[in-house]
Scaffold this motif. Structure first.
Motif, PDB file in Angstrom:
ATOM      1  N   LEU A 166       0.853  -1.312  -0.147  1.00  0.00           N
ATOM      2  CA  LEU A 166       0.015  -0.028  -0.075  1.00  0.00           C
ATOM      3  C   LEU A 166       0.967   1.286   0.141  1.00  0.00           C
ATOM      4  CD1 LEU A 166      -2.627  -0.839   2.573  1.00  0.00           C
ATOM      5  CD2 LEU A 166      -2.866  -1.381   0.239  1.00  0.00           C
ATOM      6  N   ARG A 167       2.078   1.082   0.492  1.00  0.00           N
ATOM      7  CA  ARG A 167       3.190   2.181   0.623  1.00  0.00           C
ATOM      8  C   ARG A 167       4.329   1.598   0.295  1.00  0.00           C
ATOM      9  NH1 ARG A 167       4.144   5.281   6.473  1.00  0.00           N
ATOM     10  NH2 ARG A 167       5.468   7.039   5.571  1.00  0.00           N
ATOM     11  N   GLY A 168       5.069   2.138  -0.452  1.00  0.00           N
ATOM     12  CA  GLY A 168       6.434   1.802  -0.958  1.00  0.00           C
ATOM     13  C   GLY A 168       7.366   2.691  -1.308  1.00  0.00           C
ATOM     14  N   GLU A 169       7.739   3.573  -0.291  1.00  0.00           N
ATOM     15  CA  GLU A 169       8.465   4.807  -0.209  1.00  0.00           C
ATOM     16  C   GLU A 169      10.187   4.316  -0.108  1.00  0.00           C
ATOM     17  OE1 GLU A 169       7.705   7.745   2.880  1.00  0.00           O
ATOM     18  OE2 GLU A 169       5.304   7.573   2.149  1.00  0.00           O
ATOM     19  N   LEU A 170      10.803   4.941  -0.980  1.00  0.00           N
ATOM     20  CA  LEU A 170      12.531   4.831  -1.072  1.00  0.00           C
ATOM     21  C   LEU A 170      12.862   6.091  -0.791  1.00  0.00           C
ATOM     22  CD1 LEU A 170      13.144   2.277  -3.853  1.00  0.00           C
ATOM     23  CD2 LEU A 170      12.688   1.751  -1.293  1.00  0.00           C
ATOM     24  N   ARG A 171      13.551   6.336   0.524  1.00  0.00           N
ATOM     25  CA  ARG A 171      13.991   7.592   0.986  1.00  0.00           C
ATOM     26  C   ARG A 171      15.656   7.607   0.857  1.00  0.00           C
ATOM     27  NH1 ARG A 171      10.290   8.735   6.557  1.00  0.00           N
ATOM     28  NH2 ARG A 171       8.389   8.065   5.655  1.00  0.00           N
ATOM     29  N   HIS A 172      16.163   6.649   0.295  1.00  0.00           N
ATOM     30  CA  HIS A 172      17.841   6.687  -0.062  1.00  0.00           C
ATOM     31  C   HIS A 172      17.767   7.810  -1.033  1.00  0.00           C
ATOM     32  CE1 HIS A 172      21.511   5.786  -1.247  1.00  0.00           C
ATOM     33  NE2 HIS A 172      21.811   5.029  -0.208  1.00  0.00           N
ATOM     34  N   ASP A 189      25.317   0.262  11.206  1.00  0.00           N
ATOM     35  CA  ASP A 189      24.305   0.581  11.873  1.00  0.00           C
ATOM     36  C   ASP A 189      22.931   0.492  11.376  1.00  0.00           C
ATOM     37  OD1 ASP A 189      24.915   2.573   9.843  1.00  0.00           O
ATOM     38  OD2 ASP A 189      24.560   4.154  11.289  1.00  0.00           O
ATOM     39  N   GLY A 190      22.768  -0.119  10.129  1.00  0.00           N
ATOM     40  CA  GLY A 190      21.465  -0.532   9.660  1.00  0.00           C
ATOM     41  C   GLY A 190      20.584  -1.516  10.106  1.00  0.00           C
ATOM     42  N   SER A 191      19.396  -1.425   9.946  1.00  0.00           N
ATOM     43  CA  SER A 191      18.434  -2.515  10.294  1.00  0.00           C
ATOM     44  C   SER A 191      17.195  -2.430   9.849  1.00  0.00           C
ATOM     45  CB  SER A 191      18.605  -2.681  11.871  1.00  0.00           C
ATOM     46  OG  SER A 191      17.697  -1.182  12.239  1.00  0.00           O
ATOM     47  N   TRP A 192      16.539  -3.372   9.628  1.00  0.00           N
ATOM     48  CA  TRP A 192      14.979  -3.490   9.394  1.00  0.00           C
ATOM     49  C   TRP A 192      14.116  -3.769  10.597  1.00  0.00           C
ATOM     50  CZ3 TRP A 192      12.392  -2.321   4.745  1.00  0.00           C
ATOM     51  CH2 TRP A 192      13.305  -2.277   3.528  1.00  0.00           C
ATOM     52  N   HIS A 193      13.210  -2.906  10.730  1.00  0.00           N
ATOM     53  CA  HIS A 193      12.119  -3.098  11.900  1.00  0.00           C
ATOM     54  C   HIS A 193      10.538  -3.527  11.264  1.00  0.00           C
ATOM     55  CE1 HIS A 193      14.526  -0.331  14.836  1.00  0.00           C
ATOM     56  NE2 HIS A 193      15.312  -1.448  14.503  1.00  0.00           N
ATOM     57  N   VAL A 248      10.157   2.419   3.332  1.00  0.00           N
ATOM     58  CA  VAL A 248       8.880   2.225   4.340  1.00  0.00           C
ATOM     59  C   VAL A 248       8.067   1.261   3.247  1.00  0.00           C
ATOM     60  CG1 VAL A 248       7.030   2.897   5.352  1.00  0.00           C
ATOM     61  CG2 VAL A 248       9.176   4.489   5.468  1.00  0.00           C
ATOM     62  N   LEU A 249       8.177   0.108   3.512  1.00  0.00           N
ATOM     63  CA  LEU A 249       7.342  -0.956   2.735  1.00  0.00           C
ATOM     64  C   LEU A 249       5.806  -1.419   3.613  1.00  0.00           C
ATOM     65  CD1 LEU A 249      10.200  -3.272   1.364  1.00  0.00           C
ATOM     66  CD2 LEU A 249       9.250  -1.112   0.549  1.00  0.00           C
ATOM     67  N   GLU A 250       5.008  -0.804   3.165  1.00  0.00           N
ATOM     68  CA  GLU A 250       3.776  -1.258   4.013  1.00  0.00           C
ATOM     69  C   GLU A 250       2.486  -2.086   3.639  1.00  0.00           C
ATOM     70  OE1 GLU A 250       0.400   1.369   6.850  1.00  0.00           O
ATOM     71  OE2 GLU A 250       2.220   2.609   5.609  1.00  0.00           O
ATOM     72  N   THR A 251       2.023  -3.127   4.275  1.00  0.00           N
ATOM     73  CA  THR A 251       1.028  -3.858   3.623  1.00  0.00           C
ATOM     74  C   THR A 251      -0.331  -3.604   4.576  1.00  0.00           C
ATOM     75  OG1 THR A 251       1.427  -5.621   5.151  1.00  0.00           O
ATOM     76  CG2 THR A 251       2.642  -5.537   2.926  1.00  0.00           C
ATOM     77  N   GLU A 252      -1.199  -4.168   4.344  1.00  0.00           N
ATOM     78  CA  GLU A 252      -2.557  -4.003   4.949  1.00  0.00           C
ATOM     79  C   GLU A 252      -2.389  -3.931   6.687  1.00  0.00           C
ATOM     80  OE1 GLU A 252      -7.151  -5.766   5.173  1.00  0.00           O
ATOM     81  OE2 GLU A 252      -5.636  -6.260   3.718  1.00  0.00           O
ATOM     82  N   ASP A 253      -1.444  -4.967   6.853  1.00  0.00           N
ATOM     83  CA  ASP A 253      -1.457  -5.191   8.457  1.00  0.00           C
ATOM     84  C   ASP A 253       0.174  -5.073   8.750  1.00  0.00           C
ATOM     85  OD1 ASP A 253      -0.369  -7.675   7.233  1.00  0.00           O
ATOM     86  OD2 ASP A 253      -1.334  -9.044   8.736  1.00  0.00           O
ATOM     87  N   ARG A 254       1.228  -5.048   7.982  1.00  0.00           N
ATOM     88  CA  ARG A 254       2.707  -4.893   8.520  1.00  0.00           C
ATOM     89  C   ARG A 254       3.222  -3.508   8.201  1.00  0.00           C
ATOM     90  NH1 ARG A 254       4.115  -9.165  11.334  1.00  0.00           N
ATOM     91  NH2 ARG A 254       5.553  -7.537  12.364  1.00  0.00           N
ATOM     92  N   VAL A 255       4.421  -2.842   8.782  1.00  0.00           N
ATOM     93  CA  VAL A 255       4.886  -2.065   8.154  1.00  0.00           C
ATOM     94  C   VAL A 255       6.485  -2.555   8.214  1.00  0.00           C
ATOM     95  CG1 VAL A 255       5.696   0.372   8.226  1.00  0.00           C
ATOM     96  CG2 VAL A 255       3.381  -0.163   8.780  1.00  0.00           C
TER      97      VAL A 255
END
Length: 282
Positions: free
Chosen positions: A24-30, A70-74, A92-99
């Motif tokens: 639903l959201r697929g932002e790349l801020r790099h 220092d990178g990580s995925w949450h 930021v990769l967002e689906t219906e129930d997870r971000v």
């Protein structure tokens, strides 16, 4: 630098959360990727290769990320507060129930899935490759033997030899083999054992956040020498020492017991832990 099992676990969790779901959201801020919007794509899967992660989409592209220092995925539920500052978010990769939020990911690239080998083809065998077999072990051994004039501590860290070992496992493998980290590869009596032990330790911790090499998960009991500078060796009681190994940005703190790990060592190794670089999970 995170260990290979840290990246493996991150990939496993991202795969479970995102695979088969539409973004639903697929932002790349790099800075190099801000013009790309991944919303509407479906995640086919997430896979780790050594210390690299690939998130694969149904349009034939993959998002490559590397944790560096220092990178990580949450992973969050929609609406949850992020545990790291917003300005550190690079994806930021967002689906219906997870971000899924990728923080401080300095190395990111969007590339055709069929071209992933361009970024990881130079690596040695992945110690956590689910298809690992005798051929992988033989190739890792061949590459390790080719570094015969290198110090074993540095050779273990070289991802072109075998992918996955970081400073934690380098220290613990050297201790369990009874070798000074400064022992030359050509003087290591059991190189196949070094490969097998590296894989064994990574596998032991691949599916949990805790990293133990001693068999204990109790606080302060998980490691033999890593981050135990100045403390007593669990086997002989000698104080664990530290010294830098490697040059420039590639230098890492080596931990060793002078009695249990005889062999070459720098003069004046420290027994106190001040100013040490830490290499723990994000």
């Amino acid at each position: 630098m995170p260990e290979g099992d840290t990246v493996h676990l991150a990939g496993k969790r991202l795969h479970a959360a995102l695979s088969g779901h539409r973004l639903l959201r697929g932002e790349l801020r790099h800075p190099r990727l801000v013009e790309h919007d991944l919303a509407g794509l479906t995640v086919l899967g997430v896979a780790s290769v050594g210390k690299h992660l690939f998130t694969r989409f149904d349009d034939g592209r993959s998002l490559h990320s590397h944790f560096r220092m220092d990178g990580s995925w949450h992973l969050y539920r929609p609406g949850m507060r992020w545990r790291r500052p917003t300005h550190e978010a690079r994806a930021v990769l967002e689906t219906e129930d997870r971000v899924a939020v990728g923080f401080a990911l300095h190395d990111m690239e969007l590339l055709p899935t069929v071209a992933e080998d361009r970024l990881v083809g130079h690596l040695g065998p992945d110690l956590l490759d689910p298809a690992w077999d005798d051929g992988h072990a033989a190739e890792a051994l061949r590459r390790l033997e080719a570094r015969r004039d290198a110090e074993i501590g540095l050779a273990l860290l070289e991802q072109r030899v075998m992918a996955g070992v970081g400073n934690l496992y380098k220290a613990e493998v050297c201790f369990l083999l009874g070798l000074s980290p400064w022992t030359l590869v050509r003087d290591v009596p059991d190189l196949p054992g070094a490969v097998a032990l590296s894989r064994k330790l990574l596998l032991r911790n691949a599916d949990r956040p805790e990293q133990s090499t001693t068999g204990s998960l109790h606080p302060g009991e998980a490691h033999w020498v890593f981050e135990r500078a100045g403390q007593r060796c669990r086997r002989c009681g000698t104080r664990i020492r530290t010294a830098d190994q490697g040059d420039g940005v590639y230098a890492r703190v080596a931990y060793w017991c002078p009695r249990c790990q005889p062999g070459p060592a720098p003069r004046g190794g420290r027994a106190a832990g001040r100013g040490e670089r830490r290499t723990s999970r994000p």
